[in-house]
Design a protein around this motif. Structure first.
Motif, PDB file in Angstrom:
ATOM      1  N   ASP A  27      -1.866  42.499 -11.105  1.00 46.93           N
ATOM      2  CA  ASP A  27      -1.428  41.311 -10.375  1.00 46.93           C
ATOM      3  C   ASP A  27      -2.580  40.566  -9.717  1.00 46.93           C
ATOM      4  OD1 ASP A  27       1.254  41.300 -10.999  1.00 46.93           O
ATOM      5  OD2 ASP A  27       1.861  42.488  -9.268  1.00 46.93           O
ATOM      6  N   SER A  28      -3.716  41.243  -9.518  1.00 46.48           N
ATOM      7  CA  SER A  28      -4.853  40.599  -8.862  1.00 46.48           C
ATOM      8  C   SER A  28      -5.949  40.170  -9.844  1.00 46.48           C
ATOM      9  CB  SER A  28      -5.458  41.539  -7.813  1.00 46.48           C
ATOM     10  OG  SER A  28      -5.954  42.724  -8.416  1.00 46.48           O
ATOM     11  N   THR A  29      -5.716  40.347 -11.143  1.00 50.55           N
ATOM     12  CA  THR A  29      -6.713  39.961 -12.145  1.00 50.55           C
ATOM     13  C   THR A  29      -6.660  38.457 -12.371  1.00 50.55           C
ATOM     14  OG1 THR A  29      -6.584  42.100 -13.268  1.00 50.55           O
ATOM     15  CG2 THR A  29      -7.468  40.258 -14.526  1.00 50.55           C
ATOM     16  N   PRO A  30      -7.754  37.744 -12.149  1.00 53.10           N
ATOM     17  CA  PRO A  30      -7.740  36.287 -12.351  1.00 53.10           C
ATOM     18  C   PRO A  30      -7.371  35.923 -13.787  1.00 53.10           C
ATOM     19  CG  PRO A  30      -9.726  36.980 -11.180  1.00 53.10           C
ATOM     20  CD  PRO A  30      -9.056  38.232 -11.655  1.00 53.10           C
ATOM     21  N   GLY A  31      -6.509  34.931 -13.918  1.00 56.88           N
ATOM     22  CA  GLY A  31      -6.147  34.446 -15.233  1.00 56.88           C
ATOM     23  C   GLY A  31      -5.130  35.291 -15.963  1.00 56.88           C
ATOM     24  N   LEU A  32      -4.639  36.362 -15.344  1.00 50.84           N
ATOM     25  CA  LEU A  32      -3.643  37.233 -15.966  1.00 50.84           C
ATOM     26  C   LEU A  32      -2.309  37.067 -15.258  1.00 50.84           C
ATOM     27  CD1 LEU A  32      -2.561  39.601 -17.704  1.00 50.84           C
ATOM     28  CD2 LEU A  32      -3.549  41.159 -15.986  1.00 50.84           C
ATOM     29  N   GLU A  33      -1.284  36.802 -16.033  1.00 54.68           N
ATOM     30  CA  GLU A  33       0.074  36.796 -15.497  1.00 54.68           C
ATOM     31  C   GLU A  33       0.883  37.812 -16.267  1.00 54.68           C
ATOM     32  OE1 GLU A  33       2.775  33.184 -14.469  1.00 54.68           O
ATOM     33  OE2 GLU A  33       3.365  33.902 -16.463  1.00 54.68           O
ATOM     34  N   MET A  34       1.366  38.823 -15.588  1.00 55.89           N
ATOM     35  CA  MET A  34       2.155  39.869 -16.216  1.00 55.89           C
ATOM     36  C   MET A  34       3.598  39.409 -16.434  1.00 55.89           C
ATOM     37  SD  MET A  34       0.402  42.552 -16.955  1.00 55.89           S
ATOM     38  CE  MET A  34       1.737  43.763 -17.123  1.00 55.89           C
ATOM     39  N   HIS A  35       4.174  39.863 -17.563  1.00 49.75           N
ATOM     40  CA  HIS A  35       5.581  39.594 -17.852  1.00 49.75           C
ATOM     41  C   HIS A  35       6.405  40.878 -17.881  1.00 49.75           C
ATOM     42  CE1 HIS A  35       4.430  35.510 -19.893  1.00 49.75           C
ATOM     43  NE2 HIS A  35       4.235  35.524 -18.589  1.00 49.75           N
ATOM     44  N   SER A  36       5.827  41.974 -18.392  1.00 50.69           N
ATOM     45  CA  SER A  36       6.572  43.234 -18.396  1.00 50.69           C
ATOM     46  C   SER A  36       5.629  44.398 -18.627  1.00 50.69           C
ATOM     47  CB  SER A  36       7.657  43.237 -19.486  1.00 50.69           C
ATOM     48  OG  SER A  36       7.074  43.353 -20.783  1.00 50.69           O
ATOM     49  N   ILE A  37       6.101  45.579 -18.234  1.00 49.45           N
ATOM     50  CA  ILE A  37       5.398  46.824 -18.535  1.00 49.45           C
ATOM     51  C   ILE A  37       6.433  47.929 -18.649  1.00 49.45           C
ATOM     52  CG2 ILE A  37       4.985  47.395 -16.094  1.00 49.45           C
ATOM     53  CD1 ILE A  37       2.292  48.626 -17.010  1.00 49.45           C
ATOM     54  N   ALA A  38       6.223  48.834 -19.598  1.00 54.66           N
ATOM     55  CA  ALA A  38       7.078  50.013 -19.746  1.00 54.66           C
ATOM     56  C   ALA A  38       6.206  51.175 -20.176  1.00 54.66           C
ATOM     57  CB  ALA A  38       8.193  49.763 -20.753  1.00 54.66           C
ATOM     58  N   ILE A  39       6.425  52.330 -19.556  1.00 57.30           N
ATOM     59  CA  ILE A  39       5.635  53.531 -19.810  1.00 57.30           C
ATOM     60  C   ILE A  39       6.596  54.656 -20.162  1.00 57.30           C
ATOM     61  CG2 ILE A  39       3.976  55.175 -18.841  1.00 57.30           C
ATOM     62  CD1 ILE A  39       3.280  52.949 -16.765  1.00 57.30           C
ATOM     63  N   ALA A  40       6.289  55.367 -21.267  1.00 58.96           N
ATOM     64  CA  ALA A  40       7.121  56.492 -21.688  1.00 58.96           C
ATOM     65  C   ALA A  40       6.289  57.757 -21.735  1.00 58.96           C
ATOM     66  CB  ALA A  40       7.738  56.228 -23.050  1.00 58.96           C
ATOM     67  N   SER A  41       6.898  58.850 -21.318  1.00 55.72           N
ATOM     68  CA  SER A  41       6.299  60.177 -21.402  1.00 55.72           C
ATOM     69  C   SER A  41       7.328  61.108 -22.010  1.00 55.72           C
ATOM     70  CB  SER A  41       5.885  60.679 -20.013  1.00 55.72           C
ATOM     71  OG  SER A  41       5.410  62.003 -20.071  1.00 55.72           O
ATOM     72  N   ALA A  42       6.919  61.863 -23.028  1.00 52.48           N
ATOM     73  CA  ALA A  42       7.830  62.773 -23.733  1.00 52.48           C
ATOM     74  C   ALA A  42       9.071  62.043 -24.241  1.00 52.48           C
ATOM     75  CB  ALA A  42       8.223  63.939 -22.830  1.00 52.48           C
ATOM     76  N   GLY A  43       8.904  60.788 -24.634  1.00 56.92           N
ATOM     77  CA  GLY A  43       9.998  60.025 -25.201  1.00 56.92           C
ATOM     78  C   GLY A  43      10.958  59.425 -24.202  1.00 56.92           C
ATOM     79  N   ALA A  44      10.717  59.610 -22.915  1.00 51.17           N
ATOM     80  CA  ALA A  44      11.578  59.043 -21.869  1.00 51.17           C
ATOM     81  C   ALA A  44      10.829  57.953 -21.115  1.00 51.17           C
ATOM     82  CB  ALA A  44      12.030  60.129 -20.894  1.00 51.17           C
ATOM     83  N   VAL A  45      11.510  56.871 -20.812  1.00 48.44           N
ATOM     84  CA  VAL A  45      10.910  55.785 -20.044  1.00 48.44           C
ATOM     85  C   VAL A  45      10.819  56.220 -18.588  1.00 48.44           C
ATOM     86  CG1 VAL A  45      11.074  53.373 -19.375  1.00 48.44           C
ATOM     87  CG2 VAL A  45      11.911  54.100 -21.618  1.00 48.44           C
ATOM     88  N   VAL A  46       9.596  56.286 -18.065  1.00 45.68           N
ATOM     89  CA  VAL A  46       9.406  56.769 -16.702  1.00 45.68           C
ATOM     90  C   VAL A  46       9.056  55.645 -15.728  1.00 45.68           C
ATOM     91  CG1 VAL A  46       8.775  59.075 -17.461  1.00 45.68           C
ATOM     92  CG2 VAL A  46       6.977  57.367 -17.146  1.00 45.68           C
ATOM     93  N   ALA A  47       8.685  54.479 -16.244  1.00 45.86           N
ATOM     94  CA  ALA A  47       8.432  53.321 -15.385  1.00 45.86           C
ATOM     95  C   ALA A  47       8.626  52.075 -16.229  1.00 45.86           C
ATOM     96  CB  ALA A  47       7.020  53.359 -14.812  1.00 45.86           C
ATOM     97  N   GLU A  48       9.346  51.106 -15.685  1.00 48.17           N
ATOM     98  CA  GLU A  48       9.659  49.892 -16.431  1.00 48.17           C
ATOM     99  C   GLU A  48       9.887  48.759 -15.444  1.00 48.17           C
ATOM    100  OE1 GLU A  48      13.200  50.260 -18.738  1.00 48.17           O
ATOM    101  OE2 GLU A  48      12.769  48.501 -19.983  1.00 48.17           O
ATOM    102  N   GLY A  49       9.225  47.630 -15.673  1.00 48.36           N
ATOM    103  CA  GLY A  49       9.393  46.507 -14.757  1.00 48.36           C
ATOM    104  C   GLY A  49       9.192  45.180 -15.458  1.00 48.36           C
TER     105      GLY A  49
END
Length: 483
Positions: A27-49
């Motif tokens: 969020d603090s990187t100049p020129g970068l606008e985030m739209h989504s992120i999802a992280i999976a571990s062992a096939g399960a989504v553990v963080a998603e936004g």
């Protein structure tokens, strides 16, 4: 993919504090606008936004992650024994026998195409090829785009030189269609898309109806994550072997050919079959910040959509903050902080700050296509007003929310493009609105200086396929039936 783990990232062996630090860095990187992120571990989504107004149910233009879908389709055919990576590409393309083919093209194989080793010195795609003239053709007709590509001989012997270019993947997609007698999407649907719960895969096509293969696919963030997880799991999903482990290993193995145009470290480490070798694992990536990260050492998969001109900082943030958090003790407090953070993500956008009055402006500046000559503003009820963009003989009606996002659909013939917009009069007496082409990384910024009679219609970051927003459309308008 299985749902996000209720126990949080700590139960998955990931310290949520590292994910929070990653979000801070992004969020603090100049020129970068985030739209989504999802992280999976062992096939399960553990963080998603999702940064509102982007959301889990919407697809997103993936640009060159499309190459990974195309390579996956080719992988199915390789696993079936219907083609091989060492097959000459021209032997698989219908109608090519009637052409005069330069000698080097006769040496180019399917593997050369997927590995960007066709012998081209640099990018060989021309924008005009997307709109190549011709009526929609059957799968057995000579593709005019293929004919155009084959009329230009590569500069180097195939297999000796790496050049990231689009014609290579276009030819691979054309070969896959010819071998299976279907579109790339149809080939993928029953064997990959449905098992991975990918509801749809809209794709930019040429005038002949062919997916361009190298770009143009649209998918949800969860779909990108599922694709990355499939390769992380050696082609296995839900108890089924969708891709062979041999194909997965081949696809993710670098050729070792140097990338002479690699400006940053993660673009200099090699390329496989539509996968880049990274400092950690491999990745599919697409212009303006789309990522499918496969990290075998950490046993995690990551999907990211965003809008940026500089992609290395996104990877740097993942390497710096998330990688050390894997197998590091977390806490329930950090999990709770992360869950709260993920629920309240949002992009920055103008807010209305004054009364809306009817106004008309002429186009003053900006790099949105010159087909757009002006705009008209009309007040409406409930904090939503109408901004009409004049595009030649047509007018694109756009609903703009003063405090909340309002949705419209721009149309051109049968093409339809969803748009979300927010903004209004500024405190200084001007006007500002952001028009989100919500299924893409791109935003049209509408700005009027105080006292000005001219409107600036400009891209935050212009699309790769041209300046007219409607060229991004991949959907078909559904006629309204009045009852």
């Amino acid at each position: 993919m299985t749902p996000a783990a209720e126990a949080g990232t700590a139960a998955a062996g990931i310290d949520a504090r590292g994910v929070l630090d990653l979000l801070d860095a992004l969020d603090s990187t100049p020129g970068l606008e985030m739209h989504s992120i999802a992280i999976a571990s062992a096939g399960a989504v553990v963080a998603e936004g999702y940064w509102a107004p982007y959301s889990a149910d919407r697809v997103h233009l993936l640009y060159s992650i499309s190459k990974t879908w195309t390579a996956t389709a080719v992988g199915l055919l390789v696993d079936d024994g219907r083609l091989a990576l060492d097959d000459p590409i021209i032997d698989l393309l219908p109608g090519v026998g009637d052409l005069r083919i330069a000698p080097r093209w006769r040496q180019v194989t399917v593997g050369h195409c997927l590995r960007m080793a066709t012998g081209h010195h640099t990018e060989a795609w021309g924008a005009a090829q997307v709109g190549a003239a011709g009526e929609p053709a059957s799968i057995n007709d000579l593709d005019p785009v293929v004919a155009s590509i084959l009329s230009h001989e590569p500069e180097h012997e195939p297999g000796t030189h790496f050049a990231y270019n689009q014609v290579a993947t276009y030819l691979a997609a054309a070969a896959a269609r010819a071998v299976c007698g279907q579109s790339v999407v149809d080939l993928l649907r029953d064997r990959v898309l449905i098992p991975l719960d990918v509801a749809e895969l809209p794709w930019t096509r040429t005038a002949t109806g062919a997916e361009i293969g190298f770009s143009g696919s649209h998918a949800r963030t969860r779909d990108i994550l599922a694709l990355a997880q499939l390769y992380l799991d050696n082609g296995r999903h839900g108890g089924r072997q969708i891709l062979s482990p041999e194909w997965v290993a081949t696809a993710m193995a670098s050729t070792g050919l140097p990338n002479p145009e690699g400006e940053t470290i993660d673009w200099r480490l090699g390329y496989g079959c539509s996968f880049w070798t990274s400092q950690h694992g491999v990745r599919g990536d697409g212009a303006h910040g789309q990522f499918a990260l496969v990290l075998p050492d950490q046993r995690i998969a990551i999907a990211i959509t965003s809008e940026t001109e500089q992609m290395q900082p996104v990877l740097d943030a993942v390497w710096r903050h998330l990688i050390p958090a894997v197998d590091r003790a977390g806490s329930s407090a950090a999990d709770a902080d992360l869950a709260a953070r993920l629920r309240h993500l949002a992009v920055e956008a103008p807010l209305g700050a004054g009364p809306v009055t009817e106004r008309t402006w002429q186009r003053a500046a900006g790099n949105v296509s010159s087909a757009y000559t002006g705009a008209r503003l009309r007040p409406g009820a409930g904090g939503i007003h109408t901004l009409s963009l004049v595009r030649g003989e047509a007018v694109l009606e756009t609903l703009v929310g003063e405090s909340d996002w309002a949705e419209s659909e721009w149309t051109d013939g049968d093409a339809a493009l969803p748009v979300l917009a927010r903004g209004g009069p500024t405190r200084e007496g001007g006007y500002a609105a952001d028009l989100r082409i919500i299924e893409t990384p791109h935003t049209v910024q509408v700005r009027v200086a105080p006292g000005s009679e001219g409107v600036d219609l400009s891209w935050r970051n212009p699309p790769l396929n041209g300046t007219d927003p409607l060229w991004l459309a991949v959907r078909t308008r559904i006629p309204r039936i009045d009852t």
